[in-house]
Each structure stands twice: as structure tokens, then as C-alpha cells.
Motif scaffolding. Structure first.
Motif, PDB file in Angstrom:
ATOM      1  N   ALA A  63       0.807  -1.222   0.000  1.00 38.78           N
ATOM      2  CA  ALA A  63       0.000   0.000   0.000  1.00 38.78           C
ATOM      3  C   ALA A  63       0.836   1.267   0.000  1.00 38.78           C
ATOM      4  CB  ALA A  63      -0.925   0.000   1.217  1.00 38.78           C
ATOM      5  N   THR A  64       2.023   1.244   0.590  1.00 42.87           N
ATOM      6  CA  THR A  64       2.803   2.469   0.752  1.00 42.87           C
ATOM      7  C   THR A  64       3.185   3.118  -0.577  1.00 42.87           C
ATOM      8  OG1 THR A  64       3.624   1.785   2.919  1.00 42.87           O
ATOM      9  CG2 THR A  64       4.901   3.439   1.748  1.00 42.87           C
ATOM     10  N   ALA A  67      -0.048   4.472  -2.265  1.00 44.22           N
ATOM     11  CA  ALA A  67      -0.535   5.713  -1.652  1.00 44.22           C
ATOM     12  C   ALA A  67       0.328   6.902  -2.055  1.00 44.22           C
ATOM     13  CB  ALA A  67      -0.557   5.566  -0.132  1.00 44.22           C
ATOM     14  N   GLY A  71      -1.016  10.097  -4.004  1.00 39.43           N
ATOM     15  CA  GLY A  71      -0.848  11.404  -3.383  1.00 39.43           C
ATOM     16  C   GLY A  71      -0.269  12.423  -4.349  1.00 39.43           C
ATOM     17  N   LYS A  76      -1.859  15.047  -1.589  1.00 36.56           N
ATOM     18  CA  LYS A  76      -1.287  14.280  -0.481  1.00 36.56           C
ATOM     19  C   LYS A  76      -2.202  14.298   0.742  1.00 36.56           C
ATOM     20  CE  LYS A  76       3.147  15.719  -2.364  1.00 36.56           C
ATOM     21  NZ  LYS A  76       2.580  16.674  -3.352  1.00 36.56           N
ATOM     22  N   MET A  79      -5.079  11.945   0.204  1.00 33.67           N
ATOM     23  CA  MET A  79      -4.721  10.536   0.367  1.00 33.67           C
ATOM     24  C   MET A  79      -4.422  10.199   1.826  1.00 33.67           C
ATOM     25  SD  MET A  79      -5.156   8.599  -2.083  1.00 33.67           S
ATOM     26  CE  MET A  79      -4.440   7.236  -1.169  1.00 33.67           C
ATOM     27  N   SER A  83      -6.293   7.319   3.802  1.00 27.29           N
ATOM     28  CA  SER A  83      -5.544   6.237   4.451  1.00 27.29           C
ATOM     29  C   SER A  83      -5.953   6.038   5.905  1.00 27.29           C
ATOM     30  CB  SER A  83      -4.039   6.534   4.387  1.00 27.29           C
ATOM     31  OG  SER A  83      -3.578   6.560   3.046  1.00 27.29           O
ATOM     32  N   GLY A 115       0.977   4.321   4.917  1.00 26.41           N
ATOM     33  CA  GLY A 115       1.425   5.293   3.925  1.00 26.41           C
ATOM     34  C   GLY A 115       1.245   6.738   4.321  1.00 26.41           C
ATOM     35  N   LEU A 119       3.510  10.321   3.031  1.00 25.91           N
ATOM     36  CA  LEU A 119       2.649  11.369   2.481  1.00 25.91           C
ATOM     37  C   LEU A 119       2.796  12.665   3.275  1.00 25.91           C
ATOM     38  CD1 LEU A 119      -0.586   9.304   1.751  1.00 25.91           C
ATOM     39  CD2 LEU A 119       0.790  10.504   0.042  1.00 25.91           C
ATOM     40  N   SER A 399       7.635   7.390  -0.414  1.00 24.97           N
ATOM     41  CA  SER A 399       6.966   6.116  -0.135  1.00 24.97           C
ATOM     42  C   SER A 399       7.867   4.951  -0.501  1.00 24.97           C
ATOM     43  CB  SER A 399       5.647   6.040  -0.911  1.00 24.97           C
ATOM     44  OG  SER A 399       4.743   7.019  -0.463  1.00 24.97           O
TER      45      SER A 399
END
Length: 481
Positions: A63-64, A67, A71, A76, A79, A83, A115, A119, A399
Motif C-alpha cells: 500500500a505504501t 498511496a 498522493g 497528499k 490521500m 488512508s 502510507g 505522504l 513512499s
């Protein structure tokens, strides 16, 4: 007229982003005090309940970077808010869980929220004044360690003196507060890539490769390192990641721009991040065990779960104190020097662990020194990354760097677990790690930290130009005041 209002506003933004990062990272150590009790609480085996930790790691790894790219495309702050939603739902799911499967689902949802930290770091570049950028980056980046360190005593206290479900309900409330603060206080940054399309094939290939890599790293000791499942997954990982790299180099809107990632400053920083991830996590895997082993062994320190958490807490507090010092060092000498310094301080801390592991005060010193090194290093890595990438790639690049640290922690878990599992004695039918086993772990930590220092010293930092993407790296030098 606007200047007096700008200061408190940026201070409020930083406070909210730091709070959100600490709460998100707290999820990593939230279940550590529960691990020994989970088989009984969930009516399962120790091998199966280990998935409560593994699933969070796997989901966060996938996911990181996703995301981060979203973003950069859509905002950002947007997101970050998105998250936090699975963090809340996951915490509630865990609080209501009465068996293993709901707990695994809840912990997987919590992994989707990791994440928010890269971000938040990327958002700083958009919303903070240049003179405060360096110190702000250092604080947010250190929240990864601060939340993990503070999570241990908090979770230990709840587990020891209250119902374990309270811990997850409290987590849901804390994240909900963070969500509300993000909506009210934090402005949206730039989204220079918003016109692009999301790279779905790239995300799927990277996800498959990461799962196939991290799953055998996490479970290899239980499955057997030479088993068909372990070797097959490692082979599948190599194949998936090679195809992913081939695709990313040809995709018009890649999930991760490998050409930017291959820039020497970014590439070598990411390599150092892997080594630092190994070194940081080895401390969290070894010191709490030493503190809680019974004194009858001759080297255990006989601390309760809550006492262990309290002895570990000063490490998180030290990170808060050290992060602004690290920012000033980066301003004067550059983040490369700060990163190298942090790795060397970690090496000293682990080296002290060999003679000092026989007392709680000695381990407190080890924890404080190592945590100080982590604060220096973790504050410098985002500055090095953002000093070499364009603003439209900030979240994705950070990320990816966070992903490299996560790979390091996964490798650390496997290595430390294998060492302590091999060097054991039998006590009342239970395998207990030996004193020499912990000594070997400290020596490994020393070696890995020294390796990270050597890699960091080799980072080829380029000089910023007015047209370069490294704009924030130069103004950060003004943050020495």
C-alpha cells in the motif's frame, strides 16, 4: 500583516502531521504485548496467530508506494485522509474480533494506513516555509520510531490492567481525531501529476513481487529456508520484480519512476535505508525479550510487561529531542553527514549492548543511544530523497524509501528470529534464547549499522541549482536558527 498568522498556522500543521504519523506508526507495536496471549484469546495456534503481525507488514509494503503515487496525482492531504479510514475500520474490526480471521482482516486494514507518514513528509514540501522545512521533515520522519517506542508501554499498560479490546477501541478514537484534524487544520498541497493515469499493472506486479519476497522472509524460519514454498516464492518474487521493472521503464505514467530512483543520490540513500531498517528493528526484537526473561536464567532481567514498556519508552522520547538537533546538523553540514552520524551512533549503541546487557540500566543506555542514532538517520533520509527528485514525484519517492526501510525490518525479523531460534536452551520444555544468542544479535546490529554508515558516506550528493528539483534542500540550510 500575514506573517504573524502564518507562524501559528504552520505550527498547527506540523503538530497535526506529527500526531498523525505517531498514531499510524503506533499500530506497528500495538499487538506486541499481546503476542503471547493471542493463541488463547483467539483459540488458535502460535504459528497461525503470527499472521496478525505478518499481514500488516505485507499490506503496508504494497500500500505504501501506491498511496505515494496517488498522493502525487490527486493530493497528499486527500490521500492521508483516505488512508486513515481503513485504520479506523481495522481498529474497530480488531476490537470486535472473537477469532483469528477477523483479527487478521482488521490488522490488514491497519496496514493500509502506514502510507500516511511518507505522504506527510511529502506534504511538508508543499505547505511549510523553507526555513522550517528541515526540522519539520526530521520530526515527521522520526515519528516512525517515536510511535513504535511509545506504543509498547501504552499497549502493555492496557493489556496488563484492562481488557485487550480497549486498546483497539482507543486506537480507533485516536485515528478518528487525527482524521478530523487533517480535515480542519491541514491544507492541500500541490498535485502536479493529477492529469496522469494510475499505473494499475505496475501496482499489481509490484504487489505480487513484494508479497512473494516478504512472505518467505517472514515465515521462512517456520517453513524451512530450503522448503519448496520458500524457494518457490523467492523465485516468483525475482520474476515478478524483473517484469515490474521492465514495465515501469516503458509505462508512460509509471507507479515508480525508476529513472529517478536510479539517480545515484536516491539509489544509494535507499540502500542505506535497508541497512538502517535492519539495525533499527533488531533493537526492538532483542531488548524487550531480555528485559522480560526471568532472572533465574542468570541473564534475564525479570521485568513485567508494563515495566518493559516503560524501560523502552525513553527511546521514543529521545527521538523527539534529537530530531531538531539532527535538522540543524543537516542544515550546517548536509543530510549526508547526519545520516552517516546516525548510523555510527547506532553502531556505538549496539556495541555497548555487549558489555551492558546484564542490567536494566545498561539496556536503557543501549536503547537511548540506538534511538538517538535512528532519529539522526531517519530525519536525514527524506531530505536526501527530496533533494534529488522533482516536486511532482515527492510522495512516490518518499513512499519508496519507506518501503526500503520496511524491507530492512523484515530482513531483520528473519535474521534475529533465526539467530535466537538456533541459540537456545530448554527450560521447562520451552526453548529460551541464550545469552550468547542476544550477544550475537548485538554484534550483528553493530555490523549492519557500520555497513549503513559506509553506504551513507558514499552517497554522491549533488549541488542544487535554481532549475533543479532539489529546491527544498537548499533553503533547509537556513533552519539553523
Amino acid at each position: 500583516m500575514t506573517q504573524p498568522d502564518a507562524r501559528p498556522r504552520t505550527g498547527g500543521i506540523l503538530a497535526v502531521l506529527a500526531y498523525t504519523g505517531i498514531i499510524a506508526s503506533l499500530m506497528q507495536t500495538l499487538v506486541v504485548p499481546l503476542l503471547g496471549e493471542l493463541p488463547r484469546l483467539l483459540g488458535s495456534t502460535a504459528s497461525d496467530t503470527s499472521w496478525v503481525v505478518t499481514i500488516t507488514l505485507l499490506v503496508a509494503a504494497v500500500a505504501t508506494p501506491v498511496a505515494g503515487r496517488l498522493g502525487d496525482m490527486y493530493g497528499k492531504r486527500r490521500m492521508m485522509i483516505a488512508s486513515t479510514v481503513p485504520l479506523i475500520i481495522g481498529s474497530i474490526t480488531c476490537a470486535l474480533a472473537g477469532s483469528l480471521i477477523p483479527m487478521i482482516i482488521g490488522r490488514g486494514l491497519q496496514g493500509l494506513g502506514v502510507g500516511v507518514i511518507p505522504l506527510a513528509i511529502a506534504l511538508l514540501r508543499d505547505v511549510m516555509p523553507p526555513q522550517r522545512l528541515g526540522a519539520s521533515i526530521a520530526l515527521i520522519s522520526s515519528s516512525l520510531g517515536i510511535g513504535g517506542a511509545l506504543g509498547l508501554p501504552l499497549a502493555s499498560a492496557v493489556t496488563q490492567y484492562s481488557n485487550w479490546r480497549v486498546m483497539f477501541w482507543a486506537a480507533a478514537v485516536l485515528v478518528a481525531v487525527a482524521t478530523a484534524l487533517l480535515v480542519v487544520v491541514v491544507p492541500e498541497g500541490s498535485a502536479e501529476g493529477s492529469s496522469g493515469r494510475f499505473d494499475v499493472p505496475g501496482a499489481l506486479l509490484l504487489g505480487a513481487g513484494l508479497v512473494a519476497l516478504l512472505l518467505p522472509v517472514s515465515k521462512g524460519a517456520a517453513w524451512g529456508w530450503s522448503s519448496g514454498a520458500t524457494l518457490g516464492l523467492f523465485t516468483a518474487s525475482i520474476a515478478s520484480l524483473l517484469v515490474w521493472m521492465w514495465w515501469e521503464l516503458r509505462a508512460p505514467e509509471p507507479l515508480v519512476d525508476l529513472r529517478i530512483t536510479a539517480r545515484p543520490q536516491v539509489l544509494v540513500t535507499n540502500l542505506a535505508s535497508i541497512a538502517l531498517g535492519v539495525g533499527m528493528y533488531a533493537l526492538q526484537l532483542s531488548v524487550p525479550q531480555l528485559l522480560q526473561l526471568p532472572k533465574a536464567l542468570g541473564y534475564g532481567l525479570g521485568q513485567s510487561m508494563l515495566a518493559m514498556g516503560l524501560w523502552m519508552a525513553p527511546g521514543g522520547l529521545m527521538m523527539m529531542l534529537i530530531s531538531p538537533i539532527g535538522a540543524k546538523l543537516s542544515a550546517r553540514r548536509g543530510p549526508k553527514v547526519t545520516l552517516t552520524t546516525g548510523a555510527l551512533v547506532m553502531a556505538v549503541g549496539y556495541g555497548l549492548g555487549v558489555p551492558l546487557m546484564g542490567s536494566v540500566w545498561g539496556l536503557l543506555v543501549v536503547n537511548i543511544v540506538c534511538s538517538s542514532g535512528v532519529a539522526f538517520a531517519y530525519g536525514a533520509m527524506p531530505a536526501l530523497i527530496m533533494g534529488a527528485v522533482p516536486q511532482s514525484e515527492t510522495a512516490a519517492a518518499n513512499s519508496f524509501n519507506t518501503l526500503m526501510r520496511s524491507i530492512g525490518t523484515s530482513v531483520s525479523s528473519a535474521v534475529v528470529g533465526a539467530v535466537l531460534a538456533q541459540m537456545t536452551i530448554s527450560v521447562a520444555g520451552h526453548a529460551i534464547p541464550t545469552e550468547n544468542g542476544f550477544r550475537v544479535v548485538f554484534l550483528i546490529g553493530t555490523g549492519v549499522a557500520l555497513l549503513a554508515a559506509l553506504i551513507a558516506a558514499a552517497i554522491p550528493v549533488r549541488r542544487a541549482t535554481p532549475e533543479s528539483a532539489a529546491r527544498p534542500a537548499q533553503p533547509a540550510a537556513a533552519s539553523s536558527s
